[in-house]
Write a protein that holds these residues in place. Structure first.
Motif: not given
Length: 116
Positions: A50, A58-59, A62, A102, A105-106, A108-110, A116
């Motif tokens: 962040y 993030s990229r 992933r 997992q 990944l969550a 990173l999406d938050a 979200a």
């Protein structure tokens, strides 16, 4: 913000994996190979989430997760809070800080505030 570190769960000696780290994590081939052979203690990536470079980070994360999954190489991901220090993580007892791919990944999406 949260800080993470990534290493392989077991020692890895693979030229393709070494080349991947050299290319994407920007470390030398010798350094990447050494860290991979160290297994869990050979952290090859550490970052804070962040920050202003979150989209780029993030990229990359992933891409790393997908690559290691495609190679069937389990990763050890450790997460600490922004106010915590890596010195608090006992190298012999990492379980309290382990984080699944997992869950990462969550995370990173938050959004940084938890939305979200």
């Amino acid at each position: 913000m949260a800080q993470i570190t990534i290493s392989c769960s077991i020692p890895v000696d693979d030229e393709v994996v070494t080349e991947f780290l050299h290319k994407y994590v920007l470390c030398s081939r010798v350094g990447a190979a050494r860290k991979l052979r160290m297994g869990e203690k050979g952290c090859f990536y550490t970052c804070s989430l962040y920050q202003e470079d979150h989209a780029k980070v993030s990229r990359l994360i992933r891409r790393m997760l997908a690559f290691f999954e495609s190679k069937d190489i389990l990763l050890t991901i450790l997460k600490i809070g922004a106010q915590d220090s890596w010195d608090e993580v006992d190298p012999e007892q990492r379980d309290p800080w382990k984080f699944s791919p997992q869950a990462l990944l969550a995370l990173l999406d938050a959004a940084p505030n938890g939305n979200a």
